[in-house]
Write an enzyme that holds these catalytic residues in place. Structure first.
Site, PDB file in Angstrom:
ATOM      1  N   ASP A 171     107.976  25.058  62.715  1.00  0.00           N
ATOM      2  CA  ASP A 171     108.172  24.254  61.500  1.00  0.00           C
ATOM      3  C   ASP A 171     109.200  24.880  60.564  1.00  0.00           C
ATOM      4  OD1 ASP A 171     106.572  26.390  60.838  1.00  0.00           O
ATOM      5  OD2 ASP A 171     104.819  25.214  60.315  1.00  0.00           O
ATOM      6  N   ASN A 194      94.302  24.861  54.271  1.00  0.00           N
ATOM      7  CA  ASN A 194      93.787  23.482  54.311  1.00  0.00           C
ATOM      8  C   ASN A 194      93.576  23.003  55.747  1.00  0.00           C
ATOM      9  OD1 ASN A 194      96.354  23.265  55.203  1.00  0.00           O
ATOM     10  ND2 ASN A 194      97.025  21.722  53.733  1.00  0.00           N
ATOM     11  N   HIS A 220      95.835  23.169  58.131  1.00  0.00           N
ATOM     12  CA  HIS A 220      97.031  22.651  58.816  1.00  0.00           C
ATOM     13  C   HIS A 220      97.420  23.545  59.997  1.00  0.00           C
ATOM     14  CE1 HIS A 220     100.114  24.853  55.958  1.00  0.00           C
ATOM     15  NE2 HIS A 220      99.707  25.651  56.918  1.00  0.00           N
ATOM     16  N   GLU A 254      99.762  18.389  58.306  1.00  0.00           N
ATOM     17  CA  GLU A 254      98.863  18.476  57.165  1.00  0.00           C
ATOM     18  C   GLU A 254      97.627  17.600  57.381  1.00  0.00           C
ATOM     19  OE1 GLU A 254      99.444  20.919  55.454  1.00  0.00           O
ATOM     20  OE2 GLU A 254     101.001  20.711  53.958  1.00  0.00           O
TER      21      GLU A 254
HETATM   22  C1  F6R Z   1     104.188  28.639  59.560  1.00  0.00           C
HETATM   23  C2  F6R Z   1     103.123  27.737  59.953  1.00  0.00           C
HETATM   24  C3  F6R Z   1     101.915  27.625  59.108  1.00  0.00           C
HETATM   25  C4  F6R Z   1     101.159  28.957  59.046  1.00  0.00           C
HETATM   26  C5  F6R Z   1      99.880  28.850  58.220  1.00  0.00           C
HETATM   27  C6  F6R Z   1      99.198  30.203  58.066  1.00  0.00           C
HETATM   28  O1  F6R Z   1     105.253  28.579  60.483  1.00  0.00           O
HETATM   29  O2  F6R Z   1     103.226  27.063  60.948  1.00  0.00           O
HETATM   30  O3  F6R Z   1     101.082  26.617  59.604  1.00  0.00           O
HETATM   31  O4  F6R Z   1     100.853  29.354  60.351  1.00  0.00           O
HETATM   32  O5  F6R Z   1     100.144  28.320  56.969  1.00  0.00           O
HETATM   33  O6  F6R Z   1     100.050  31.057  57.358  1.00  0.00           O
HETATM   34  P1  F6R Z   1      99.714  32.620  57.209  1.00  0.00           P
HETATM   35  O7  F6R Z   1      99.797  33.192  58.580  1.00  0.00           O
HETATM   36  O8  F6R Z   1     100.798  33.157  56.302  1.00  0.00           O
HETATM   37  O9  F6R Z   1      98.350  32.704  56.653  1.00  0.00           O
END
Ligand code: F6R
Length: 245
Positions: A67, A136, A138, A143
């Site tokens: 992403d 959340n 995701h 989302e």
């Molecule tokens: C980022 C991504 C997000 C993160 C998620 C957890 O490329 O795909 O879905 O994996 O927000 O983020 P961290 O690892 O920083 O807690």
């Protein structure tokens, strides 16, 4: 989906990087789809280190970014593409022809999606995905409420994602929309590891495993994946009893 609980972040990262290594050895031309964020940072560091010290040929692997933040320039610290370049692409000297990252400032975001969809299709699907889990629920920037049939798409970021996302940036940025590989493509990935560590992820893991599988909490959908591994440390497992909710 299977669940593995590790003593700490280092052990979790070691085992996750071993899985990436195994994939690369089994299929040197694998298509890897990689998340960024805090969670997989050590995994990638260990993966690169193992590739180098064991003399594994990584030149055949293909890497796509899971992403990107829309509106964030590629050179900005906090941009997902910069992270992947610094953590993996650069250290392994992967050729640009074997990498596809979303451009968050492209003229046409839809074109970015089309390129990603075409590549995944041309490669016959993703071989190995590494994902984290948002606060959340995701997965990537899929989302809450995203259709399980979604392919690469532009998404309006949830309020929580926008707020939490500031942690990656040294200056305040306006995070409104993102671009992501879709849930369908993640769910069709032949191998999938989803990682979480630390106490703050404990309620997220509890919801992921405890709630009915539903689109309002995308991580719960992972439970339907036949070979997925949920890899977490003890702190993230804190609210589970006997490994389950
Ligand atoms: C980022 C991504 C997000 C993160 C998620 C957890 O490329 O795909 O879905 O994996 O927000 O983020 P961290 O690892 O920083 O807690």
């Amino acid at each position: 989906m299977n669940l593995d609980i590790f003593e700490n972040y280092a052990e979790l990262s070691d085992k996750a990087s071993d899985r990436m290594i195994r994939q690369l050895i089994d299929n040197p031309f694998s298509l890897f789809c990689l998340a960024t964020g805090d969670t997989p940072r050590l995994t990638y560091e260990m993966f690169v280190d193992k590739v180098k010290t064991r003399g594994i040929d990584s030149s055949g692997m293909f890497l796509i970014g899971l992403d990107e933040w829309i509106g964030v320039r590629p050179q900005t610290s906090g941009a997902c593409c910069r992270y992947l370049r610094e953590c993996i692409i650069g250290p392994l000297s992967l050729d640009d022809s074997r990498v596809l990252l979303f451009d968050g400032v492209a003229v046409s975001e839809l074109n970015e999606c089309s390129k990603m969809n075409a590549l995944i299709e041309e490669k016959g699907g993703i071989d190995f995905t590494v994902a984290g889990i948002g606060m959340n629920g995701h997965i990537g920037f899929n989302e809450p409420g995203t259709s399980p049939n979604a392919v690469a798409h532009v998404t309006v970021l949830d309020e929580l994602t926008r707020r939490v996302g500031q942690k990656y940036f040294s200056d305040m940025v306006r995070l409104m929309t993102g671009i992501t590989v879709g849930l369908k493509q993640v769910m069709e990935s032949r191998q999938l590891i989803v990682m979480a560590n630390g106490e703050r992820k404990a309620p997220v893991i509890k919801r992921m495993l405890g709630e009915k599988i539903n689109e309002r909490f995308p991580a719960s959908l992972i439970r339907n994946h036949p070979t997925a591994m949920l890899m977490i440390d003890r702190e993230a497992a804190r609210l589970l009893e006997n490994g389950v909710v």
